[in-house]
Design an enzyme around this catalytic site. Structure first.
Site, PDB file in Angstrom:
ATOM      1  N   LYS A 170      10.979 -12.696  -4.854  1.00 39.60           N
ATOM      2  CA  LYS A 170      12.202 -12.841  -5.651  1.00 39.60           C
ATOM      3  C   LYS A 170      13.445 -13.231  -4.867  1.00 39.60           C
ATOM      4  O   LYS A 170      14.467 -13.577  -5.470  1.00 39.60           O
ATOM      5  CB  LYS A 170      12.493 -11.531  -6.397  1.00 39.60           C
ATOM      6  CG  LYS A 170      12.796 -10.351  -5.471  1.00 39.60           C
ATOM      7  CD  LYS A 170      13.119  -9.093  -6.256  1.00 39.60           C
ATOM      8  CE  LYS A 170      13.528  -7.953  -5.329  1.00 39.60           C
ATOM      9  NZ  LYS A 170      13.895  -6.733  -6.062  1.00 39.60           N
ATOM     10  N   SER A 224      10.466 -12.536 -15.800  1.00 41.80           N
ATOM     11  CA  SER A 224      11.123 -13.706 -15.231  1.00 41.80           C
ATOM     12  C   SER A 224      12.566 -13.376 -14.868  1.00 41.80           C
ATOM     13  O   SER A 224      12.951 -12.211 -14.752  1.00 41.80           O
ATOM     14  CB  SER A 224      11.052 -14.876 -16.216  1.00 41.80           C
ATOM     15  OG  SER A 224      11.528 -16.063 -15.622  1.00 41.80           O
ATOM     16  N   SER A 279      17.968  -2.221  -7.773  1.00 42.04           N
ATOM     17  CA  SER A 279      16.579  -2.553  -7.461  1.00 42.04           C
ATOM     18  C   SER A 279      16.471  -2.827  -5.960  1.00 42.04           C
ATOM     19  O   SER A 279      17.481  -3.046  -5.278  1.00 42.04           O
ATOM     20  CB  SER A 279      16.122  -3.781  -8.262  1.00 42.04           C
ATOM     21  OG  SER A 279      16.912  -4.910  -7.925  1.00 42.04           O
ATOM     22  N   LYS A 291      17.468 -17.026 -13.115  1.00 42.01           N
ATOM     23  CA  LYS A 291      17.432 -18.132 -12.151  1.00 42.01           C
ATOM     24  C   LYS A 291      16.446 -19.217 -12.571  1.00 42.01           C
ATOM     25  O   LYS A 291      16.448 -20.319 -12.024  1.00 42.01           O
ATOM     26  CB  LYS A 291      17.093 -17.604 -10.759  1.00 42.01           C
ATOM     27  CG  LYS A 291      18.182 -16.709 -10.179  1.00 42.01           C
ATOM     28  CD  LYS A 291      17.760 -16.104  -8.852  1.00 42.01           C
ATOM     29  CE  LYS A 291      18.892 -15.278  -8.248  1.00 42.01           C
ATOM     30  NZ  LYS A 291      19.334 -14.150  -9.094  1.00 42.01           N
ATOM     31  N   GLU A 317       0.818  -1.215   0.000  1.00 43.92           N
ATOM     32  CA  GLU A 317       0.000   0.000   0.000  1.00 43.92           C
ATOM     33  C   GLU A 317       0.854   1.268   0.000  1.00 43.92           C
ATOM     34  O   GLU A 317       0.589   2.207  -0.762  1.00 43.92           O
ATOM     35  CB  GLU A 317      -0.913  -0.001   1.228  1.00 43.92           C
ATOM     36  CG  GLU A 317      -1.818   1.221   1.315  1.00 43.92           C
ATOM     37  CD  GLU A 317      -2.432   1.389   2.694  1.00 43.92           C
ATOM     38  OE1 GLU A 317      -3.470   2.046   2.795  1.00 43.92           O
ATOM     39  OE2 GLU A 317      -1.860   0.861   3.673  1.00 43.92           O
TER      40      GLU A 317
END
Length: 280
Positions: A84, A124, A164, A127, A37
């Site tokens: 992830k 994707s 990231s 990995k 949120e």
């Protein structure tokens, strides 16, 4: 190049999803969906004044997914929503399956019912190639689910995305700020590295170029040795070359591949991308 489309970005509060929302919002209507949120509020507030809307929702909930499609009637859908982190998913495999496989299947199943849908992209990871981890295996299943839908459905496969959220560079920056040694898994560990703009560019390229059934990979050149990268960052920061070797964690591997041997045999090169066609 993508103009006047209704676009949904699932996982749009994340690093890649939010940058994708920024770029798509320049010429399109964008619906950003995330269960985070606070992150969702931030990206929608940043893009206020543009044709951007936010919706809190979990892709695991089929009714929520159906309602989102019913509300917005998208032409382009990108699924960035996923768990992830490899070690965490080794300890909670059911969570990885419920989001990365079943949640994704909800999106695909509902998307197939809308005639207005033009393109569907599944985000994707490299990995997925060896699938040595739970996270990698769930991403590979997501790829298979997607490319087998045929026309309009495709996947993009990323390497490690620098800067990231939760990435190696952000962890190292936090350690530098605290005056700690940089942690390195193994002196031999190597990874393919890409930037957030490169990742988003790959998604947009796939939307524009793919017909359906393909997996897109960015040609990222050679793998980067993680120890050498850490030492380079310390040198640039004016810090002593001190690192802490911590060893492989559950699910981790020393190297990763962009494509399997079989995929390489049918991949074609287009500009800076490899395109893996569906094996019929």
């Amino acid at each position: 190049m993508i103009k006047n489309k209704r676009c949904i970005v699932f996982g749009g509060a994340g690093s890649i999803g939010s940058e994708l929302a920024r770029q798509l919002s320049l010429n399109n209507k964008v619906y950003v969906v995330d269960q985070n949120e606070s992150g969702l509020f931030d990206i929608v507030d940043e893009l206020k004044g543009k044709n951007v809307w936010g919706r809190v929702g979990d892709i695991r909930d089929y009714k929520t997914v159906h309602d989102i499609f019913d509300d917005f009637k998208p032409q382009i859908v990108v699924n960035c929503a996923a768990y992830k982190h490899v070690p965490l998913m080794e300890y909670t495999p059911l969570e990885a399956i419920q989001t990365n496989v079943l949640g994704h299947y909800n999106l695909v199943h509902v998307a197939k019912t809308w005639e207005c849908l033009e393109k569907f992209v599944f985000v994707s990871t490299d990995k997925a190639v060896s699938s040595n981890s739970i996270m990698g295996a769930t991403k590979r299943l997501g790829e298979i689910i997607t490319v087998n839908q045929g026309k309009g459905f495709m996947a993009v496969r990323f390497g490690n995305v620098m800067n990231s959220r939760g990435s190696l560079l952000t962890i190292w920056q936090r350690q530098i700020d605290k005056g700690e040694k940089l942690t390195v898994t193994d002196e031999r560990m190597e990874r393919y590295m890409m930037t957030i703009p490169e990742a988003v560019g790959l998604i947009i390229e796939a939307i524009q170029e793919a017909n359906g059934g393909e997996i897109f990979c960015l040609d990222m050149g050679n793998r980067v040795n993680i120890k050498e990268l850490a030492l380079g960052i310390l040198q640039k920061a004016g810090k002593p070359p001190e690192i802490n070797i911590v060893g492989l964690r559950p699910g981790e591997t020393l190297t990763e591949e962009l494509m399997s041997i079989e995929e390489k045999s049918r991949a074609i090169k287009r500009n800076n991308f490899w395109i893996i066609k569906k094996n019929d």
